[in-house]
Design an enzyme around this catalytic site. Structure first.
Site, PDB file in Angstrom:
ATOM      1  N   ILE A  85      -9.725   8.541 -15.311  1.00  8.13           N
ATOM      2  CA  ILE A  85      -8.491   8.237 -15.819  1.00  8.13           C
ATOM      3  C   ILE A  85      -8.124   7.319 -15.287  1.00  8.13           C
ATOM      4  CG2 ILE A  85      -7.518  10.629 -16.563  1.00  8.13           C
ATOM      5  CD1 ILE A  85      -7.006  11.138 -13.380  1.00  8.13           C
ATOM      6  N   GLY A  86      -9.025   6.165 -14.625  1.00  8.61           N
ATOM      7  CA  GLY A  86      -8.746   5.027 -13.822  1.00  8.61           C
ATOM      8  C   GLY A  86      -9.108   4.339 -13.567  1.00  8.61           C
ATOM      9  N   MET A  90     -10.629   0.429  -4.945  1.00 11.92           N
ATOM     10  CA  MET A  90     -11.635   1.279  -4.461  1.00 11.92           C
ATOM     11  C   MET A  90     -12.577   2.356  -5.113  1.00 11.92           C
ATOM     12  SD  MET A  90      -9.601   1.386  -2.114  1.00 11.92           S
ATOM     13  CE  MET A  90     -10.152   2.527  -0.911  1.00 11.92           C
ATOM     14  N   LYS A 144     -11.174  11.251  -7.097  1.00 13.19           N
ATOM     15  CA  LYS A 144     -11.520   9.647  -6.074  1.00 13.19           C
ATOM     16  C   LYS A 144     -12.174   9.273  -5.548  1.00 13.19           C
ATOM     17  CE  LYS A 144      -7.995   6.171  -4.405  1.00 13.19           C
ATOM     18  NZ  LYS A 144      -6.524   5.752  -3.943  1.00 13.19           N
ATOM     19  N   ASP A 163       2.716   0.757   1.734  1.00 15.22           N
ATOM     20  CA  ASP A 163       1.980   0.335   0.085  1.00 15.22           C
ATOM     21  C   ASP A 163       3.606   1.213  -0.439  1.00 15.22           C
ATOM     22  OD1 ASP A 163       1.522  -1.173  -1.359  1.00 15.22           O
ATOM     23  OD2 ASP A 163       0.041  -0.290  -1.666  1.00 15.22           O
TER      24      ASP A 163
END
Length: 231
Positions: A32-33, A37, A55, A153
């Site tokens: 999905i991405g 990182m 992740k 952020d």
């Protein structure tokens, strides 16, 4: 890490990544991405029977040692920081694990879109919805600051809206504690359009820096334009 280093690192990840069938106990549904990182997957927990977001970051990335070290400091920090905060408007971290050269964070899977996507559609939201976003994000930041954590952020891509209209704050990769020894002295940390003045001058930051950044986001939501548009 400057922008050129991040773009080079992202290109390396994109070139070398392959979609695995499983990571730990989790079945991988889709990618999905991608980013500096690592890669983010939609996964499925076959024991609890729920969707998760996974992740990842690899220790064998072909980047310089200094960049690799920074990636893993930020990666680990995200799990530790966000894992401390139990709040309905903060994405929940379930666990962080290692598998060979792979380190991964398992977190709540969010079905929806981020504010950056909404803004890119040139869509001005109704005032009532903007106030709801402001209230929920302020609540998330209050909980974050109560733990002594400064996000650093706050920007549209880190504020998610779920399909049922809930607001979720995410990405604590550059967050810091007031007594942290991980400050990047001499390094500009954050996203320029949304950074507070003290971040630009590399001064001492606290919760007010996050509040400034949120005010910039809300200005953009209300007007469709950023308040500061210089390079």
């Amino acid at each position: 890490m400057d922008r050129r280093d991040e773009e080079k690192n992202e290109a390396t990840i994109i070139e070398n990544s392959q979609i695995p069938k499983k990571i730990g106990k989790y079945e991988i549904v889709r990618e999905i991405g991608k980013g500096a990182m690592g890669v983010v997957y939609e996964g499925y927990d076959p024991i609890i029977r729920r969707k998760v977001a996974i992740k990842t970051a690899r220790k064998d990335l072909s980047v310089s040692a200094s960049i690799a070290d920074e990636i893993f400091v930020r990666f680990t920090r995200e799990a530790i920081m966000a894992g401390q905060i139990q709040h309905p408007n903060v994405v929940t971290i379930y666990e962080m694990e290692n598998e060979g050269e792979l380190t991964y964070i398992v977190m709540e899977y969010i079905e929806g879109e981020d504010l950056k996507t909404l803004i890119s559609k040139k869509k001005i939201l109704p005032l009532e919805e903007i106030l709801k976003i402001a209230d929920a994000t302020c609540s998330a930041l209050h909980a974050t600051h109560q733990h002594g954590i400064v996000h650093r952020d706050i920007k549209p891509s880190n504020i998610l809206i779920t399909k049922d209209g809930n607001i979720k704050l995410t990405d604590f990769g550059i967050a810091r504690l007031p007594d942290s020894t991980l400050t990047e002295e001499g390094t500009l940390i954050g996203t320029p359009h949304y950074m507070s003045p003290e971040q630009f001058t590399q001064g001492q930051v606290d919760g007010r820096s996050d509040e400034f950044s949120l005010a910039v986001v809300l200005y953009e939501l209300l007007t469709g334009e950023k308040p500061f548009v210089g390079d």
